[in-house]
Design a protein around this motif. Structure first.
Motif, PDB file in Angstrom:
ATOM      1  N   ARG A 155       0.817  -1.230   0.000  1.00 41.49           N
ATOM      2  CA  ARG A 155       0.000   0.000   0.000  1.00 41.49           C
ATOM      3  C   ARG A 155       0.850   1.280   0.000  1.00 41.49           C
ATOM      4  O   ARG A 155       0.586   2.212  -0.751  1.00 41.49           O
ATOM      5  N   TYR A 156       1.859   1.335   0.896  1.00 40.69           N
ATOM      6  CA  TYR A 156       2.597   2.587   1.111  1.00 40.69           C
ATOM      7  C   TYR A 156       4.026   2.584   0.561  1.00 40.69           C
ATOM      8  O   TYR A 156       4.681   3.630   0.551  1.00 40.69           O
ATOM      9  N   GLY A 157       4.542   1.414   0.171  1.00 43.26           N
ATOM     10  CA  GLY A 157       5.919   1.342  -0.304  1.00 43.26           C
ATOM     11  C   GLY A 157       6.931   1.248   0.823  1.00 43.26           C
ATOM     12  O   GLY A 157       8.132   1.395   0.588  1.00 43.26           O
ATOM     13  N   ARG A 158       6.475   1.015   2.048  1.00 44.84           N
ATOM     14  CA  ARG A 158       7.341   0.909   3.221  1.00 44.84           C
ATOM     15  C   ARG A 158       6.886  -0.255   4.084  1.00 44.84           C
ATOM     16  O   ARG A 158       5.699  -0.398   4.350  1.00 44.84           O
ATOM     17  N   LYS A 159       7.839  -1.063   4.539  1.00 45.94           N
ATOM     18  CA  LYS A 159       7.512  -2.220   5.384  1.00 45.94           C
ATOM     19  C   LYS A 159       7.446  -1.771   6.843  1.00 45.94           C
ATOM     20  O   LYS A 159       8.471  -1.405   7.427  1.00 45.94           O
ATOM     21  N   ILE A 160       6.250  -1.818   7.399  1.00 45.22           N
ATOM     22  CA  ILE A 160       6.013  -1.366   8.771  1.00 45.22           C
ATOM     23  C   ILE A 160       5.110  -2.384   9.449  1.00 45.22           C
ATOM     24  O   ILE A 160       4.152  -2.869   8.855  1.00 45.22           O
ATOM     25  N   SER A 161       5.414  -2.704  10.699  1.00 49.05           N
ATOM     26  CA  SER A 161       4.541  -3.574  11.484  1.00 49.05           C
ATOM     27  C   SER A 161       4.370  -2.969  12.866  1.00 49.05           C
ATOM     28  O   SER A 161       5.348  -2.781  13.590  1.00 49.05           O
ATOM     29  N   LEU A 162       3.135  -2.657  13.210  1.00 52.13           N
ATOM     30  CA  LEU A 162       2.847  -2.040  14.504  1.00 52.13           C
ATOM     31  C   LEU A 162       2.064  -2.962  15.429  1.00 52.13           C
ATOM     32  O   LEU A 162       2.214  -2.893  16.635  1.00 52.13           O
ATOM     33  N   GLN A 163       1.170  -3.804  14.877  1.00 53.51           N
ATOM     34  CA  GLN A 163       0.288  -4.664  15.680  1.00 53.51           C
ATOM     35  C   GLN A 163      -0.339  -3.856  16.812  1.00 53.51           C
ATOM     36  O   GLN A 163      -0.342  -4.250  17.976  1.00 53.51           O
ATOM     37  N   GLU A 164      -0.874  -2.714  16.455  1.00 50.45           N
ATOM     38  CA  GLU A 164      -1.451  -1.763  17.401  1.00 50.45           C
ATOM     39  C   GLU A 164      -2.522  -2.414  18.272  1.00 50.45           C
ATOM     40  O   GLU A 164      -3.406  -3.097  17.788  1.00 50.45           O
ATOM     41  N   GLY A 165      -2.391  -2.205  19.580  1.00 50.16           N
ATOM     42  CA  GLY A 165      -3.393  -2.673  20.519  1.00 50.16           C
ATOM     43  C   GLY A 165      -3.305  -4.142  20.886  1.00 50.16           C
ATOM     44  O   GLY A 165      -4.143  -4.647  21.622  1.00 50.16           O
ATOM     45  N   LEU A 166      -2.297  -4.847  20.400  1.00 45.14           N
ATOM     46  CA  LEU A 166      -2.168  -6.286  20.681  1.00 45.14           C
ATOM     47  C   LEU A 166      -0.859  -6.558  21.412  1.00 45.14           C
ATOM     48  O   LEU A 166      -0.009  -5.681  21.547  1.00 45.14           O
ATOM     49  N   SER A 167      -0.675  -7.802  21.850  1.00 48.54           N
ATOM     50  CA  SER A 167       0.524  -8.141  22.623  1.00 48.54           C
ATOM     51  C   SER A 167       1.804  -7.968  21.811  1.00 48.54           C
ATOM     52  O   SER A 167       2.869  -7.772  22.374  1.00 48.54           O
ATOM     53  N   GLY A 168       1.725  -7.998  20.493  1.00 43.25           N
ATOM     54  CA  GLY A 168       2.905  -7.807  19.661  1.00 43.25           C
ATOM     55  C   GLY A 168       3.304  -6.351  19.485  1.00 43.25           C
ATOM     56  O   GLY A 168       4.345  -6.056  18.917  1.00 43.25           O
ATOM     57  N   GLU A 169       2.482  -5.421  20.001  1.00 40.90           N
ATOM     58  CA  GLU A 169       2.755  -4.002  19.797  1.00 40.90           C
ATOM     59  C   GLU A 169       4.135  -3.598  20.308  1.00 40.90           C
ATOM     60  O   GLU A 169       4.857  -2.875  19.658  1.00 40.90           O
ATOM     61  N   GLY A 170       4.531  -4.082  21.447  1.00 41.00           N
ATOM     62  CA  GLY A 170       5.821  -3.717  22.025  1.00 41.00           C
ATOM     63  C   GLY A 170       7.001  -4.303  21.276  1.00 41.00           C
ATOM     64  O   GLY A 170       8.132  -3.853  21.441  1.00 41.00           O
ATOM     65  N   LEU A 171       6.774  -5.307  20.450  1.00 34.67           N
ATOM     66  CA  LEU A 171       7.854  -5.971  19.725  1.00 34.67           C
ATOM     67  C   LEU A 171       7.984  -5.493  18.290  1.00 34.67           C
ATOM     68  O   LEU A 171       8.857  -5.938  17.570  1.00 34.67           O
ATOM     69  N   SER A 172       7.099  -4.600  17.883  1.00 37.88           N
ATOM     70  CA  SER A 172       7.063  -4.222  16.471  1.00 37.88           C
ATOM     71  C   SER A 172       8.338  -3.516  16.044  1.00 37.88           C
ATOM     72  O   SER A 172       8.997  -2.842  16.822  1.00 37.88           O
ATOM     73  N   ILE A 173       8.647  -3.717  14.792  1.00 38.36           N
ATOM     74  CA  ILE A 173       9.806  -3.065  14.195  1.00 38.36           C
ATOM     75  C   ILE A 173       9.290  -2.285  12.986  1.00 38.36           C
ATOM     76  O   ILE A 173       8.522  -2.792  12.186  1.00 38.36           O
ATOM     77  N   SER A 174       9.673  -1.054  12.910  1.00 37.93           N
ATOM     78  CA  SER A 174       9.277  -0.257  11.757  1.00 37.93           C
ATOM     79  C   SER A 174      10.508   0.455  11.242  1.00 37.93           C
ATOM     80  O   SER A 174      11.557   0.449  11.877  1.00 37.93           O
ATOM     81  N   GLY A 175      10.361   1.057  10.108  1.00 37.23           N
ATOM     82  CA  GLY A 175      11.519   1.718   9.522  1.00 37.23           C
ATOM     83  C   GLY A 175      11.105   2.877   8.654  1.00 37.23           C
ATOM     84  O   GLY A 175       9.981   3.346   8.728  1.00 37.23           O
ATOM     85  N   HIS A 176      12.026   3.326   7.850  1.00 40.63           N
ATOM     86  CA  HIS A 176      11.762   4.403   6.903  1.00 40.63           C
ATOM     87  C   HIS A 176      11.244   5.660   7.601  1.00 40.63           C
ATOM     88  O   HIS A 176      10.231   6.226   7.220  1.00 40.63           O
ATOM     89  N   HIS A 177      11.912   6.057   8.640  1.00 38.79           N
ATOM     90  CA  HIS A 177      11.591   7.296   9.345  1.00 38.79           C
ATOM     91  C   HIS A 177      10.220   7.273  10.016  1.00 38.79           C
ATOM     92  O   HIS A 177       9.601   8.307  10.201  1.00 38.79           O
ATOM     93  N   VAL A 178       9.746   6.082  10.341  1.00 36.94           N
ATOM     94  CA  VAL A 178       8.504   5.936  11.092  1.00 36.94           C
ATOM     95  C   VAL A 178       8.893   5.450  12.474  1.00 36.94           C
ATOM     96  O   VAL A 178       9.507   4.396  12.613  1.00 36.94           O
ATOM     97  N   THR A 179       8.569   6.217  13.492  1.00 37.36           N
ATOM     98  CA  THR A 179       8.826   5.740  14.841  1.00 37.36           C
ATOM     99  C   THR A 179       7.549   5.111  15.366  1.00 37.36           C
ATOM    100  O   THR A 179       6.450   5.613  15.137  1.00 37.36           O
ATOM    101  N   ARG A 180       7.710   4.007  16.062  1.00 35.35           N
ATOM    102  CA  ARG A 180       6.561   3.241  16.548  1.00 35.35           C
ATOM    103  C   ARG A 180       5.641   4.111  17.393  1.00 35.35           C
ATOM    104  O   ARG A 180       4.441   4.164  17.160  1.00 35.35           O
ATOM    105  N   LEU A 181       6.202   4.827  18.371  1.00 35.77           N
ATOM    106  CA  LEU A 181       5.363   5.625  19.279  1.00 35.77           C
ATOM    107  C   LEU A 181       4.636   6.742  18.535  1.00 35.77           C
ATOM    108  O   LEU A 181       3.474   7.022  18.806  1.00 35.77           O
ATOM    109  N   HIS A 182       5.319   7.380  17.592  1.00 40.45           N
ATOM    110  CA  HIS A 182       4.702   8.460  16.826  1.00 40.45           C
ATOM    111  C   HIS A 182       3.546   7.930  15.966  1.00 40.45           C
ATOM    112  O   HIS A 182       2.465   8.523  15.921  1.00 40.45           O
TER     113      HIS A 182
END
Length: 185
Positions: free
Chosen positions: A138-165
């Motif tokens: 969809r966006y051309g960037r690989k991002i995984s947040l798993q927002e609201g689930l137990s995996g949220e704290g383990l997510s890894i994102s990139g391309h100038h995207v910070t997880r908390l932001h």
């Protein structure tokens, strides 16, 4: 008998309306479920909606998804009993470089799908999962947040995207009722 026919007609209309609400490139959210190996770890599956004009699947609604098996990046017919909802949760997000996230053009998304078909890469829950596939298409960037689930704290994102932001943006979108990715019961 008339009631059964009327009920069937209404059911078909409801399914048609729901499917017609999807557009090429929409990210589909599926209900959270436990990880097969770690039952206390909840994750949400994501896929990309492709529509009903797809080679080899004429007349059928098709999705593109990432699985933890071989083959890994696959086309599959949409199954509405799995209760998918559209959740393009980064539409309108602005990253650290002030890049605004929107769905790519149909041509760009098709190109990314072809690229992933050729080289899906080895599955990794942290760096190459179904959410990475969906956001990349969809966006051309690989991002995984798993927002609201137990995996949220383990997510890894990139391309100038910070997880908390990004998570703050999603939560604000939900609070402002601009985003509804809830799975109906």
């Amino acid at each position: 008998m008339k009631c059964v026919i009327l009920l069937a007609a209404v059911f078909l209309l409801v399914i048609t309306v729901v499917i017609d609400g999807f557009q090429f490139g929409d990210m589909l959210y599926y209900p959270p479920k436990p990880h097969p190996m770690i039952k206390t770890f909840q994750y949400r599956h994501l896929a990309i909606y492709l529509g009903n004009d797809f080679p080899g699947h004429k007349g059928k609604e098709v999705i593109f998804e990432r699985l933890n098996e071989n083959p890994a990046c696959v086309f599959k017919e949409l199954d509405m009993s799995e209760r998918p909802v559209v959740c393009n949760y980064l539409d309108g997000y602005v990253d650290e470089r002030k890049v605004v996230y929107q769905g790519g053009s149909v041509e760009d998304m098709k190109g990314r799908i072809e690229e992933l078909q050729k080289n899906c890469g080895k599955y990794n829950v942290l760096t190459n999962n179904c959410e990475h596939l969906a956001t990349y298409v969809r966006y051309g960037r690989k991002i995984s947040l798993q927002e609201g689930l137990s995996g949220e704290g383990l997510s890894i994102s990139g391309h100038h995207v910070t997880r908390l932001h990004a998570l703050k943006f999603i939560k604000q979108q939900k609070a402002d009722k601009k985003l509804n990715c809830e799975i109906p019961l």
